[in-house]
Design an enzyme around this catalytic site. Structure first.
Site, PDB file in Angstrom:
ATOM      1  N   GLN C 223       0.822  -1.200   0.000  1.00  0.00           N
ATOM      2  CA  GLN C 223       0.000   0.000   0.000  1.00  0.00           C
ATOM      3  C   GLN C 223       0.861   1.258   0.000  1.00  0.00           C
ATOM      4  OE1 GLN C 223      -3.113  -2.097   3.033  1.00  0.00           O
ATOM      5  NE2 GLN C 223      -3.388   0.097   2.841  1.00  0.00           N
ATOM      6  N   ARG C 370      -8.705  -0.495   7.970  1.00  0.00           N
ATOM      7  CA  ARG C 370      -9.649   0.394   7.302  1.00  0.00           C
ATOM      8  C   ARG C 370     -10.018   1.581   8.185  1.00  0.00           C
ATOM      9  NH1 ARG C 370     -14.149  -1.440   2.849  1.00  0.00           N
ATOM     10  NH2 ARG C 370     -14.259   0.626   1.933  1.00  0.00           N
ATOM     11  N   CYS C 371      -8.996   2.150   8.813  1.00  0.00           N
ATOM     12  CA  CYS C 371      -9.247   3.378   9.575  1.00  0.00           C
ATOM     13  C   CYS C 371      -7.949   4.134   9.699  1.00  0.00           C
ATOM     14  CB  CYS C 371      -9.831   3.075  10.946  1.00  0.00           C
ATOM     15  SG  CYS C 371      -8.643   2.601  12.202  1.00  0.00           S
ATOM     16  N   GLU C 740     -12.675   4.989   4.702  1.00  0.00           N
ATOM     17  CA  GLU C 740     -12.727   4.288   5.973  1.00  0.00           C
ATOM     18  C   GLU C 740     -13.860   4.734   6.891  1.00  0.00           C
ATOM     19  OE1 GLU C 740      -8.777   5.504   6.785  1.00  0.00           O
ATOM     20  OE2 GLU C 740      -7.883   3.688   5.974  1.00  0.00           O
TER      21      GLU C 740
END
Lengths: 159, 287, 783
Positions: C223, C370-371, C740
């Site tokens: 990523q 996802r945050c 997110e």
């Protein structure tokens, strides 16, 4: 052992170890990498292919068991006259994000609409419940499969 | 994850399969749908030396009614059971809840029965409906009642060289109904708790025959015999089913685990027995 | 919604342009990591510890080496000879690459086999004999911090206990004062359980190191390819110009593909030593037991409130379970992530937060699943607390929120923990969601249901997120400032290529970033190719996570496009023989103010940039921007969930889920909604079923997709989406980032709904996942 599988209409004769999984055969020997591997426990369906028209998880079928079968992978969805309706519907309805589950979802969807020309929301959710998606929340996958069904129905009514 | 090496025998007849099993001995395993066996081999918790693939044997793929029985061949996939018009009651109710749609396309009912996983669905249904398992070995075919067949977790009384070639499930002649209530955490999961119920009614509306069996709450799928005895001869009622539910709850010896506490699972057995019997009775009354 | 300013054929901001990445993906022509097949590739498999805590007395790999097709068995000792047995983590700790002394969690890397075939590599693992001496495992952070607990990190200099870090923020004195003035103190103790991002594609690498030239081409599921290149250079000592990281199509990331894992280091070292490409692709079990877990926060929150339901202050004590190594992926200065956001959407003056983390015999990780760096935990706590306070004070949970919201005119708003929220209109958001769901009617239905013995619950979460890390004065990862970049080249025919430092994992960067350029320059989005993921071909940036692509990379894109617009105007002025300041640009047409018939197009200008320039101007139409955001952006949302609970079994089902998100300006509404639906599903998953737990021996429960439960389409609720659009005042196009939000905001809404169904019985907490047995037990206990 010698096997011969028809994959997307072409014969593929090869010598495989009995333990070779169908998904590895398709990916590594035949070289079609659109079929993915997402788990080891027959849970995720990223490896879904159609075997004699029926969706199965290719990670849980031996290549040798597919000897003599007709296998369709995502690469075989497109026909002479262009994309399969399920493919264009996935784009139109934003039915994919990372695209890893997409081949399996489309193959299950194509198989569903071949049997059920007008699937309800529940019909689609039930049919794809052996396939996991981590990105979309499924809503647009369901929508895309219904869109494809409607388009297939429309074109067959029109013809 | 990949399986370790093995030899593969592709049998064309039942006799050939049995012979191959005799030759392979303890290291041999039959392969039908492979939806439990192949994952176990990939995880390297199963290491068969020889796999005997029975998928190409002709004549084992029929599911049909004959002589008052539902006959299910060894190559009948769960999906075939879902799609069949020949099924009834608890069999029809359970089929859609076995594994997931893709696994159902490949996995076989007989394979699941032979696997004797206490979390498997079919053996409870067979216990409730009083089915027989048909096995074929070197010395011929025999029929084993499901209650005698299921021996323990992942063990049956099947002989080492015997192949399950079919199932014979008695089809009720009169009014009947069945249910399979399964609490699973998600599609594709094994049952946390499931209850198979089967009721047959006589002309007066009283219960003529009853079957009740539990999944995932004991070391093996469990027939609740005392509840069945209680039910027979009685008129269906909420009170009666509540009483049966207490017997079912008492028959369950679940464990605390990541799926939930034992006390709760027993409560689910109680609830699902009540609801399952009520659904079975309603189906029977409407039949 | 703001109407698009460009026509559909240009496809600027606000158009639901179809995704450009789809064409290859729907035909099976994506290029994922495992699809890369270089000549002579070797395959790696990793031997992992079956035990949670054990001393290694010896490793015998002779039989494995003797297997046909095996080229090498790599152990910690071999790695140690090259100084690579340990590696730094993103949080300043060190982590074992291959264990040399002890194994500290089940699944830890012990040895690696390099073979000609992945099947053979797996066979060889079974032939390696490891002599383990079992040690008692520590499986909870509470146990870990007890006096006399065995030392997990006995190799770490100066480490005398199992404390991984401490961190505090806020004003303790002011908070104590606020609590002294309160009519009551509302307390909630809850655990946010360990979870795992589990993208459908696991992590993997193909390391191709040319031992002659020293060129290392490393394909990996990354990523953050640029950050990884620099870290590879620092860890492995390879010259950075010789390292090329290529992150191909990624099958989902969600934070899992941010850290550098031991397998990457071993594969790279093996390729260097053997001189052939080495591929390693995790199995799902490896993915779940050893890489990037998330959450695992034990939180105690206290709210000081008045009898009128006014919040005066917040006190939080948090204990995190870090696993065996402190390897959270988070900015250096933030020891517990951006937990500051725990003050939520509410206006109160005092807060004090005290955090510590403990080592345990569990896998390390601490990624932001996802945050944005542990914001999920904070958001969950405040939304659960406010709901609890409403019950205690005796007012409706919606009213409780409305009484305490930061008001629109208060922005920019500085919170008690020092964050400066950029913009928002919280009351409108909540009221809009309430209207949509029919809140008042639902409350009436709920009362009727209760009278009939049915249990119905309505749960609200109004979250505020902090995304887009981040301003260089505060935010860095391992010392690298969290800027991001965009390079834009417009070719003579008016087609363009945009190169990004961020990297898509399914979010649709190839489409939305082209739309930003289309908006500014009027070049059709479909004429703009977006390149990303290859460090040799893209400018430096810190990558895609923490919802930072749009806030940082998107801002860079807008800025670089504006730079080219400025130059283009000068060229247009030259072509139109007008003054620079008289040129107006709209949808790709440059015209002279007051005489709209005098115009040229961006395509004319592009050609002129290479053929016909004003005197003294440099040729070409390209530029690059490195964007340093002035602040984070603060998206928010109001979620309302309606559930029905079966009182006999505790099974609950979602009846409705209304989700209003405000992420500022929406570049591509279709993609934004797709992101929200995905995030809501993961939030639902965590609230209902998806967790990783351990038995008392430290065995991981949740090591495959049969035990780690990812919901299917059947269980996933149907979502009803709403939007408001308050732009970010400091972002060049007013966007805030959305990837997110839904994962952050929704778990509290689901849990609050179940609690709401049984709150009248006195139930105030059920820990996630809200399993039916827990619900049933809570009802049973309360009644």
């Amino acid at each position: 052992m010698e096997i011969n599988i028809t994959i997307n209409g072409s014969d593929h004769a090869s010598d495989v170890e009995p333990r070779t999984l169908l998904v590895d055969h398709i990916r590594r020997t035949v070289g079609l990498t659109g079929t993915h591997v997402g788990c080891d426990t027959t849970s995720c369906g990223a490896c879904t292919v159609l075997m004699d028209g029926t969706p199965v998880k290719a990670c849980t079928v031996l290549a040798a068991q597919a000897d003599g079968s007709e296998v369709t992978t995502v690469e075989g969805l497109k026909g002479a006259d262009g994309l399969h309706p399920i493919q264009s519907a996935f784009t139109d309805d934003h039915g994919l994000q990372c695209g890893f589950c997409t081949p399996g979802m489309m193959l299950v969807g194509a198989s569903l609409i071949a049997e059920n020309p007008d699937p309800s929301d529940d019909d689609v959710r039930w049919a794809i419940s052996g396939n996991l998606c981590r990105c979309t929340g499924y809503i647009n996958i369901v929508k895309a499969i219904q869109t494809a069904a409607a388009r297939v129905a429309e074109s067959s009514n029109g013809s | 994850m990949f399986p370790s090496r093995f030899d593969l025998v592709v049998a064309q007849t039942v006799a050939e399969a049995v012979e191959a099993k005799v030759d392979a001995g303890e290291g041999g395993r039959f392969l039908a749908g492979g939806q439990s066996l192949i994952p176990m081999m990939k995880m390297r918790v199963a290491f068969p030396e020889t796999l005997i693939d029975i998928n190409r044997i002709a004549g084992l793929d029929a599911i049909e009614r004959s002589n008052g029985h539902l006959q299910v061949g060894a190559l009948v996939r769960h999906a075939d059971v879902v799609a069949s018009d020949a099924t009834f009651g608890a069999v029809a109710a359970a089929a859609p809840w076995v594994a997931d749609p893709l696994v159902r396309n490949r996995g076989t009912m007989c394979g699941s029965v032979a696997h004797c996983d206490p979390e498997g669905d079919w053996n409870s249904v067979l216990l409730a409906t009083g089915a027989d398992v048909i096995a074929q070995g070197p010395s011929g075919e025999r029929s084993i009642s499901i209650a005698d067949f299921v021996d323990g977790a992942f063990t049956s009384t099947l002989g080492e060289d015997e192949l399950v070639v079919g199932l014979r499930i008695p089809v009720p002649s009169g009014r009947s109904g069945g249910a399979y209530l399964k609490l699973e955490r998600k599609i594709g999961d094994y049952a946390t708790v499931a209850v198979a119920s089967h009721l047959e009614l006589d002309d007066s509306g009283a219960i003529a025959a009853a079957g009740l069996a539990l999944t995932s709450v004991n070391p093996i799928n469990t027939k609740v015999a005392d509840a069945e005895v209680l039910l027979v001869g009685q008129q269906p009622s909420e009170e009666l089913f509540a009483e049966a539910a207490e017997l079912a709850a008492a028959a369950a010896e679940p464990r605390d685990d990541v799926r939930g506490t034992a006390a709760w699972k027993r409560q689910v057995v109680r609830t699902y027995t009540k609801r399952g019997l009520a659904a079975a009775a309603q189906q029977a009354e409407g039949s | 919604m703001v109407a698009p300013t460009t026509p559909a054929e240009i496809g600027g901001i606000g158009h639901s342009v179809q995704r450009k990445e789809d064409a290859r993906l729907i035909e099976g022509q994506g290029n994922f990591l495992d699809d890369i097949d270089l000549p002579n590739t070797l395959h790696m498999a990793i031997l992992r510890s079956p035990l949670a805590h054990a001393r290694i007395n010896g490793i015998d790999s002779e039989a494995a080496m003797a297997l046909d097709g095996v080229l090498a068995v790599v152990t910690g000792d071999l790695m140690d000879q090259h100084g690579l047995a340990w590696m730094p983590t993103l949080s300043g700790d060190t982590q074992a690459v291959l264990a040399t002394d002890k194994v500290r969690y089940q699944g830890q890397e012990v040895a690696a086999v390099i073979a000609t075939d992945p099947y053979i590599a797996t066979d060889a693992l079974e032939l390696i004999e490891v002599d383990y001496e079992e040690l008692p495992p520590i499986t909870t952070p509470q146990q870990s911090l007890e006096e006399g607990a065995a030392l997990i990190r006995d190799e770490k200099e100066g480490q005398t206990d199992n404390l991984a870090y401490t961190w505090e923020t806020g004003d303790q004195g002011a908070t104590e004062e606020a609590f002294a003035q309160a009519d009551r103190v509302v307390t909630l103790e809850t655990h946010y359980p360990r979870s795992h991002p589990a993208p459908l594609e696991t992590c993997g690498i193909v390391a191709d190191v040319n031992s002659v030239t020293g060129q290392a081409t490393i394909y990996m599921t990354s990523q953050a390819p640029h950050a990884h290149r620099t870290l590879f250079a620092m860890v492995a000592g390879l010259p950075e110009q010789n390292i090329r990281i290529v992150s191909p199509d990624i099958g989902g990331g969600f934070g899992n593909k941010v850290p550098i894992y031991p397998g990457y280091v071993v594969a790279t070292a093996a390729s260097l030593l053997i001189g052939q490409p080495v591929k390693w692709v995790e199995s799902r079990t490896e993915n779940l037991i050893s890489t990037g877990f998330a959450r695992d926060y034990y939180m105690k929150g206290e709210l000081a409130v008045t009898d009128e339901g006014r919040i005066l202050g917040l006190r939080v004590d948090m204990l995190s379970d870090q696993g065996a190594f402190y390897s959270d992926a988070q900015p250096t200065q933030f020891r517990a992530g951006l937990f500051h956001v725990v003050t939520g959407s509410y206006d109160f003056g005092a807060a004090h937060i005290n955090c510590k983390g403990a080592f345990t015999n569990k896998a390390p990780g601490g990624v932001a699943y996802r945050c944005s760096f542990r914001i999920t935990e904070a958001s969950y706590l405040i939304e659960r607390l406010v709901q609890t306070a409403a019950y205690e004070v005796g007012i409706d949970p919606a009213e409780m929120r409305l009484r305490n919201f930061i008001q629109p005119e208060q922005f920019p708003y500085e919170t008690a923990t020092g964050f400066v929220y950029d913009s928002g209109d919280y009351p409108t958001a909540l009221r809009t969601a309430m209207d949509e769901v029919g809140y008042e009617d639902l409350r009436r239905e709920q009362a009727e249901a209760r009278a009939e013995g049915r249990l119905m619950g309505i749960g609200i979460a109004h979250f505020t997120e902090a995304v887009g890390a981040g301003p260089s004065r505060t935010y860095d990862i391992a010392g690298l400032k969290m800027i991001d970049s965009a390079e834009l080249r417009v070719h003579p025919t008016g087609k363009a290529i945009l190169k990004l430092g961020v990297k898509t994992q399914g979010q649709g960067h190839e489409t939305t970033f082209a739309q930003i350029v289309a908006e500014v320059l009027g070049i059709p989005a479909n004429d703009i190719k977006v390149e990303h993921g290859d460090t040799d071909h893209t400018p430096y940036g810190l990558g895609t996570y923490a919802s930072r692509s749009t806030p940082v990379g998107g801002a860079a894109t807008a800025v670089v496009a504006r730079k080219l617009a400025d130059k283009s105007k000068k060229i247009a002025a030259h072509l139109l023989e007008a003054a620079d300041e008289d040129i107006e640009l709209a949808s790709g047409v440059f015209s002279v103010a007051g005489s709209p018939d005098r115009s040229v197009t961006i395509q004319d200008v592009a050609l002129a940039a290479y053929t016909n320039l004003p005197e003294g101007m440099e040729y070409g139409l390209d530029d690059v921007t490195y964007y340093d955001p002035p602040n984070l952006t603060y998206p928010y949302g109001s979620y309302i969930v309606v559930v029905e609970v079966d009182p006999d079994t505790g099974v609950w089902q979602v009846q409705r889920m209304v989700a209003l998100d405000d992420c500022g300006v929406r570049i591509n509404p279709m993609i934004v909604e797709g992101q929200i639906c995905g995030g809501l599903t993961e939030g639902f998953a965590m609230s209902a079923m998806q967790w990783i737990t351990f038995d008392e021996d430290g065995n991981c429960i949740g090591a495959n997709f049969m035990d780690y439960l990812v919901p299917t389409a059947w269980e996933t609720p149907r979502f009803e989406l709403l939007a408001t659009e308050v732009p970010s005042p400091h972002h060049p196009i007013g966007a805030k980032g959305v990837g997110e939000s839904a994962t952050v905001g929704s778990p509290a809404a689901f849990v609050n709904a179940v609690i709401d169904a049984v709150a009248h019985l006195g139930v105030r907490n059920i820990d996630m996942p809200v399993l039916p047995d827990r619900v049933w037990a809570a009802i049973d206990e309360a009644s």
